[in-house]
Structure formats: C-alpha cells, structure tokens
Design a protein around this motif. Structure first.
Motif, PDB file in Angstrom:
ATOM      1  N   ILE A   1     -37.412  16.508  -7.724  1.00  0.00           N
ATOM      2  CA  ILE A   1     -36.799  16.717  -9.162  1.00  0.00           C
ATOM      3  C   ILE A   1     -37.069  18.477  -9.361  1.00  0.00           C
ATOM      4  CG2 ILE A   1     -36.409  16.486 -11.444  1.00  0.00           C
ATOM      5  CD1 ILE A   1     -37.075  13.405 -10.959  1.00  0.00           C
ATOM      6  N   ALA A   2     -36.136  19.097  -9.477  1.00  0.00           N
ATOM      7  CA  ALA A   2     -36.462  20.782  -9.757  1.00  0.00           C
ATOM      8  C   ALA A   2     -35.716  20.941 -11.393  1.00  0.00           C
ATOM      9  CB  ALA A   2     -35.407  21.548  -8.847  1.00  0.00           C
ATOM     10  N   SER A   3     -36.881  21.148 -12.073  1.00  0.00           N
ATOM     11  CA  SER A   3     -36.509  21.864 -13.440  1.00  0.00           C
ATOM     12  C   SER A   3     -36.457  23.112 -13.557  1.00  0.00           C
ATOM     13  CB  SER A   3     -37.234  21.123 -14.501  1.00  0.00           C
ATOM     14  OG  SER A   3     -38.775  21.459 -14.364  1.00  0.00           O
ATOM     15  N   ALA A   4     -36.081  23.705 -14.777  1.00  0.00           N
ATOM     16  CA  ALA A   4     -35.963  25.196 -14.851  1.00  0.00           C
ATOM     17  C   ALA A   4     -36.755  25.587 -16.166  1.00  0.00           C
ATOM     18  CB  ALA A   4     -34.575  25.647 -15.164  1.00  0.00           C
ATOM     19  N   GLU A   5     -37.597  26.749 -16.199  1.00  0.00           N
ATOM     20  CA  GLU A   5     -38.368  27.190 -17.348  1.00  0.00           C
ATOM     21  C   GLU A   5     -37.576  27.468 -18.608  1.00  0.00           C
ATOM     22  OE1 GLU A   5     -41.307  30.899 -18.770  1.00  0.00           O
ATOM     23  OE2 GLU A   5     -40.373  30.652 -16.821  1.00  0.00           O
ATOM     24  N   HIS A   6     -36.222  27.883 -18.279  1.00  0.00           N
ATOM     25  CA  HIS A   6     -35.396  28.031 -19.604  1.00  0.00           C
ATOM     26  C   HIS A   6     -34.381  27.215 -19.783  1.00  0.00           C
ATOM     27  CE1 HIS A   6     -37.825  32.108 -19.792  1.00  0.00           C
ATOM     28  NE2 HIS A   6     -37.261  32.247 -18.574  1.00  0.00           N
ATOM     29  N   ASP A   7     -34.761  26.214 -19.717  1.00  0.00           N
ATOM     30  CA  ASP A   7     -33.613  24.936 -19.926  1.00  0.00           C
ATOM     31  C   ASP A   7     -34.464  24.079 -20.810  1.00  0.00           C
ATOM     32  OD1 ASP A   7     -31.975  22.801 -19.372  1.00  0.00           O
ATOM     33  OD2 ASP A   7     -32.634  22.508 -17.713  1.00  0.00           O
ATOM     34  N   LEU A   8     -33.384  23.629 -21.890  1.00  0.00           N
ATOM     35  CA  LEU A   8     -33.874  22.736 -23.129  1.00  0.00           C
ATOM     36  C   LEU A   8     -34.209  21.095 -22.376  1.00  0.00           C
ATOM     37  CD1 LEU A   8     -31.556  23.991 -25.668  1.00  0.00           C
ATOM     38  CD2 LEU A   8     -33.990  24.418 -25.536  1.00  0.00           C
ATOM     39  N   LEU A   9     -33.454  21.029 -21.512  1.00  0.00           N
ATOM     40  CA  LEU A   9     -33.651  19.592 -20.820  1.00  0.00           C
ATOM     41  C   LEU A   9     -34.766  19.431 -19.824  1.00  0.00           C
ATOM     42  CD1 LEU A   9     -29.653  18.876 -20.246  1.00  0.00           C
ATOM     43  CD2 LEU A   9     -31.283  18.645 -22.304  1.00  0.00           C
ATOM     44  N   HIS A  10     -35.512  20.552 -19.451  1.00  0.00           N
ATOM     45  CA  HIS A  10     -36.556  20.155 -18.532  1.00  0.00           C
ATOM     46  C   HIS A  10     -37.535  19.150 -18.933  1.00  0.00           C
ATOM     47  CE1 HIS A  10     -38.845  23.177 -21.119  1.00  0.00           C
ATOM     48  NE2 HIS A  10     -40.213  22.289 -20.664  1.00  0.00           N
ATOM     49  N   ILE A  11     -37.784  19.020 -20.118  1.00  0.00           N
ATOM     50  CA  ILE A  11     -38.638  17.722 -20.613  1.00  0.00           C
ATOM     51  C   ILE A  11     -37.976  16.501 -19.865  1.00  0.00           C
ATOM     52  CG2 ILE A  11     -39.273  16.472 -22.552  1.00  0.00           C
ATOM     53  CD1 ILE A  11     -39.684  19.102 -23.708  1.00  0.00           C
ATOM     54  N   GLU A  12     -36.659  16.143 -20.180  1.00  0.00           N
ATOM     55  CA  GLU A  12     -36.141  14.811 -19.691  1.00  0.00           C
ATOM     56  C   GLU A  12     -36.248  14.670 -18.152  1.00  0.00           C
ATOM     57  OE1 GLU A  12     -31.395  14.783 -19.347  1.00  0.00           O
ATOM     58  OE2 GLU A  12     -32.055  15.117 -21.386  1.00  0.00           O
ATOM     59  N   ALA A  13     -36.077  15.812 -17.263  1.00  0.00           N
ATOM     60  CA  ALA A  13     -35.988  16.005 -15.958  1.00  0.00           C
ATOM     61  C   ALA A  13     -37.695  15.434 -15.420  1.00  0.00           C
ATOM     62  CB  ALA A  13     -35.835  17.126 -15.392  1.00  0.00           C
ATOM     63  N   GLU A  14     -38.738  16.175 -16.233  1.00  0.00           N
ATOM     64  CA  GLU A  14     -40.062  15.740 -15.820  1.00  0.00           C
ATOM     65  C   GLU A  14     -40.178  14.474 -16.146  1.00  0.00           C
ATOM     66  OE1 GLU A  14     -41.759  19.215 -17.473  1.00  0.00           O
ATOM     67  OE2 GLU A  14     -40.617  20.628 -16.185  1.00  0.00           O
ATOM     68  N   LYS A  15     -40.020  13.972 -17.170  1.00  0.00           N
ATOM     69  CA  LYS A  15     -40.177  12.533 -17.861  1.00  0.00           C
ATOM     70  C   LYS A  15     -39.559  11.627 -16.811  1.00  0.00           C
ATOM     71  CE  LYS A  15     -40.907   9.105 -20.668  1.00  0.00           C
ATOM     72  NZ  LYS A  15     -42.154   8.495 -20.846  1.00  0.00           N
ATOM     73  N   TYR A  16     -38.552  11.836 -16.134  1.00  0.00           N
ATOM     74  CA  TYR A  16     -37.866  10.977 -15.321  1.00  0.00           C
ATOM     75  C   TYR A  16     -38.660  10.704 -14.176  1.00  0.00           C
ATOM     76  CZ  TYR A  16     -34.262   8.767 -12.575  1.00  0.00           C
ATOM     77  OH  TYR A  16     -33.506   7.985 -11.473  1.00  0.00           O
ATOM     78  N   ALA A  17     -39.447  12.205 -13.471  1.00  0.00           N
ATOM     79  CA  ALA A  17     -40.147  12.099 -12.437  1.00  0.00           C
ATOM     80  C   ALA A  17     -41.424  11.170 -12.743  1.00  0.00           C
ATOM     81  CB  ALA A  17     -40.694  13.429 -12.153  1.00  0.00           C
ATOM     82  N   GLY A  18     -41.954  11.455 -13.921  1.00  0.00           N
ATOM     83  CA  GLY A  18     -43.087  10.395 -14.368  1.00  0.00           C
ATOM     84  C   GLY A  18     -42.650   8.844 -14.190  1.00  0.00           C
ATOM     85  N   GLU A  19     -41.566   8.593 -14.696  1.00  0.00           N
ATOM     86  CA  GLU A  19     -41.015   7.165 -14.836  1.00  0.00           C
ATOM     87  C   GLU A  19     -40.748   6.752 -13.281  1.00  0.00           C
ATOM     88  OE1 GLU A  19     -40.746   5.022 -17.058  1.00  0.00           O
ATOM     89  OE2 GLU A  19     -41.132   6.651 -18.786  1.00  0.00           O
ATOM     90  N   LEU A  20     -40.205   7.547 -12.378  1.00  0.00           N
ATOM     91  CA  LEU A  20     -40.243   7.246 -10.961  1.00  0.00           C
ATOM     92  C   LEU A  20     -41.604   6.837 -10.379  1.00  0.00           C
ATOM     93  CD1 LEU A  20     -37.424   9.678  -9.900  1.00  0.00           C
ATOM     94  CD2 LEU A  20     -37.096   7.195 -10.062  1.00  0.00           C
ATOM     95  N   ILE A  21     -42.480   7.941 -10.540  1.00  0.00           N
ATOM     96  CA  ILE A  21     -43.936   7.756 -10.167  1.00  0.00           C
ATOM     97  C   ILE A  21     -44.484   6.342 -10.648  1.00  0.00           C
ATOM     98  CG2 ILE A  21     -46.123   8.797 -10.034  1.00  0.00           C
ATOM     99  CD1 ILE A  21     -44.912  11.403 -10.291  1.00  0.00           C
ATOM    100  N   ALA A  22     -44.132   6.017 -11.663  1.00  0.00           N
ATOM    101  CA  ALA A  22     -44.915   4.901 -12.298  1.00  0.00           C
ATOM    102  C   ALA A  22     -44.369   3.650 -11.621  1.00  0.00           C
ATOM    103  CB  ALA A  22     -44.516   4.769 -13.994  1.00  0.00           C
ATOM    104  N   ALA A  23     -42.767   3.691 -11.381  1.00  0.00           N
ATOM    105  CA  ALA A  23     -42.163   2.602 -10.464  1.00  0.00           C
ATOM    106  C   ALA A  23     -42.459   2.604  -9.134  1.00  0.00           C
ATOM    107  CB  ALA A  23     -40.692   2.875 -10.669  1.00  0.00           C
ATOM    108  N   GLY A  24     -43.434   3.458  -8.500  1.00  0.00           N
ATOM    109  CA  GLY A  24     -43.752   3.559  -7.191  1.00  0.00           C
ATOM    110  C   GLY A  24     -42.823   4.323  -6.132  1.00  0.00           C
ATOM    111  N   VAL A  25     -41.840   5.035  -6.747  1.00  0.00           N
ATOM    112  CA  VAL A  25     -41.039   5.882  -6.004  1.00  0.00           C
ATOM    113  C   VAL A  25     -41.872   7.197  -5.723  1.00  0.00           C
ATOM    114  CG1 VAL A  25     -38.841   6.984  -5.924  1.00  0.00           C
ATOM    115  CG2 VAL A  25     -39.113   4.920  -7.302  1.00  0.00           C
TER     116      VAL A  25
END
Length: 269
Positions: free
Chosen positions: A208-232
């Motif tokens: 998952i690649a997020s961008a510094e100047h993107d209002l949606l970078h938080i949801e991208a990084e949150k999804y990464a955390g959810e995937l990690i928690a699911a063992g992905v």
C-alpha cells in the motif's frame, strides 16, 4: 497517452470483452518474448469510479509490464453513475477470467496473478482480490494499491487544514462515492468498502502506497494495519512530496510496485 515509441519492448493492444453490464475494453501490455513465462497483473485506473480510462493507466501499466516483467492487462471498467456498483468490480472479475483463459497464448502463468490500481482502481483491485478469494476460481497472490479509495463513509480522513498541496477535495470524493454507491446500504458492502470488511483473512500479500499530500493517506494506512492484524503480509509506504493524483506516475511508488511483484509473483523453482 503513452508514447509508444518510448516503449519498443512492449506489445500493446486493445481487446473488447463482455463486461457485467456492457462490453468493456482491456489493454494488454506484453514484453517482447524471450521465452520466459510471465506473471499476470491486472491494473485498474483511477478517476473516482466516475471518470478516467485506459489512457490514464498507460504509464503505470507499461512500467509494471516492462520492469517486472509481466503481462499487464489494464481494465476499462464501466463508470458510474450510468453503471454503479457492482458493475466495476464485476467487470474486473470478467477481465481476470479472460486473462486466465488467455494466459497460455501470452506465455503467462495463471497461477502467478497480481492486481494493482490507483485511487478508485486501488479499491477495485483489493475488492477483486476478495471476490476471487470467495469464489475460489482464480488465485490472486499479490495486490498493490496506490492511494486507494477504501472508505465510503469518509470517516478516516486527514484534517484539510493540516495537509498541504492536496489535489483531491473531500467534497469531490464524496460526490464520486454517491454516484458509485447510490444506495446507502452499499457503502458497507465488503466489495465496495474494504475498510469496513471484517473478512480480510486470506487476502493476498499487499503493498500500500500513500502520499504525504493526500487527505486519504490515513485510510490507506489504516487498511494496512487491518490487513496486518488479519495476518496478511503487508508493506506500507508514505511517499513524501507526493499528491493523491501524482502517485499514479510517481517513480518511487512504481519502483516499489515492481519490486513487490518481482518478489510475490516470482516463479517457483
């Protein structure tokens, strides 16, 4: 539009197939054959589910095809509001079926299959991975998401006052979601709202690649955390000085995608 003279090592052609609600066009990018059996990558362009097309994906798709190398199939999926959910992900599934069925003729391996996308295309890529997992017909081994749209509720966004140089406004994003998901109940569907899904176990390895100047970078990084928690197995990188739209052609982000696919879609010896 991609300058084809700058990609002499690729064979690029458009193919029309039957989509979910209408015929759709796929653009095939295949490196010149040296006898190597290639992995397959399905790529989805951005545009907030309502605009964009194959030309917008040319640079990323050609880069992935050339540098991985891989047979890349870019998907000209149906756009909202004329074709709302589930037309786009179902178009993606039909494109995946077509790629698998035609793999041998392209010297490609249907068992080394990845998906990628930018913006709305990132949503479609990860949702296609979930659809493939659930239907059990196609095995997706890797997913690469560039500034993906993942949360129709838009409750995990950055403060507009604190993120500089944004090129995607929240009002425009909300308008796109309303066009794509006209029924409120759809905004919680796991094939439309990946960040709301409680069934992430068994999804393929993710970048998952997020961008510094993107209002949606938080949801991208949150999804990464959810995937990690699911063992992905999941990698996440925030690219400095990059914007939401700019991430589609960002050299470092695409280099990471290529490295990721080289690793995750490598041929087993």
């Amino acid at each position: 539009m991609l300058d084809l003279e700058q990609t002499p090592r690729l064979c690029i052609e458009d193919v029309r197939i039957t989509g979910h609600a209408q015929p759709i066009v796929l653009r095939s990018y295949r490196p010149a054959s040296d006898g190597t059996v290639l992995p397959i990558v399905l790529y989805f362009h951005g545009g907030g589910f309502t605009r964009g097309g194959l030309d917008d994906a040319d640079f990323a798709a050609a880069t992935i095809a050339r540098d991985t190398p891989a047979w890349v199939v870019s998907v000209g999926y149906s756009l909202a509001p004329l074709f709302p959910f589930p037309a786009a992900p179902e178009d993606g599934y039909r494109a995946a079926q077509w790629a698998v069925a035609n793999a041998r003729g392209q010297r490609a391996d249907p068992l080394r299959f990845g998906v990628a996308g930018h913006d709305a295309g990132g949503n479609l890529a990860t949702c296609l991975a979930a659809i493939a997992r659930d239907r059990g017909e196609i095995v997706v081994s890797a997913q690469a998401l560039l500034a993906p749209l993942l949360d129709p509720s838009m409750t995990r966004v950055a403060d507009e006052r604190k993120v500089k140089g944004t090129d995607l406004g929240l009002s425009e994003c909300a308008k796109c979601y309303r066009a794509y998901l006209p029924n409120a109940s759809q905004r919680l569907h796991p094939y439309a709202a990946p960040l709301e899904s409680r069934r992430l176990v068994g999804l393929p390895a993710a970048l998952i690649a997020s961008a510094e100047h993107d209002l949606l970078h938080i949801e991208a990084e949150k999804y990464a955390g959810e995937l990690i928690a699911a063992g992905v197995p999941t990698e996440v990188t925030r690219h400095g000085k990059a914007s939401h739209q700019g991430l589609a052609t960002h050299p470092a982000a695409l280099a990471d995608v290529v490295t990721f696919f080289k690793k995750r879609l490598a041929r087993v010896k």
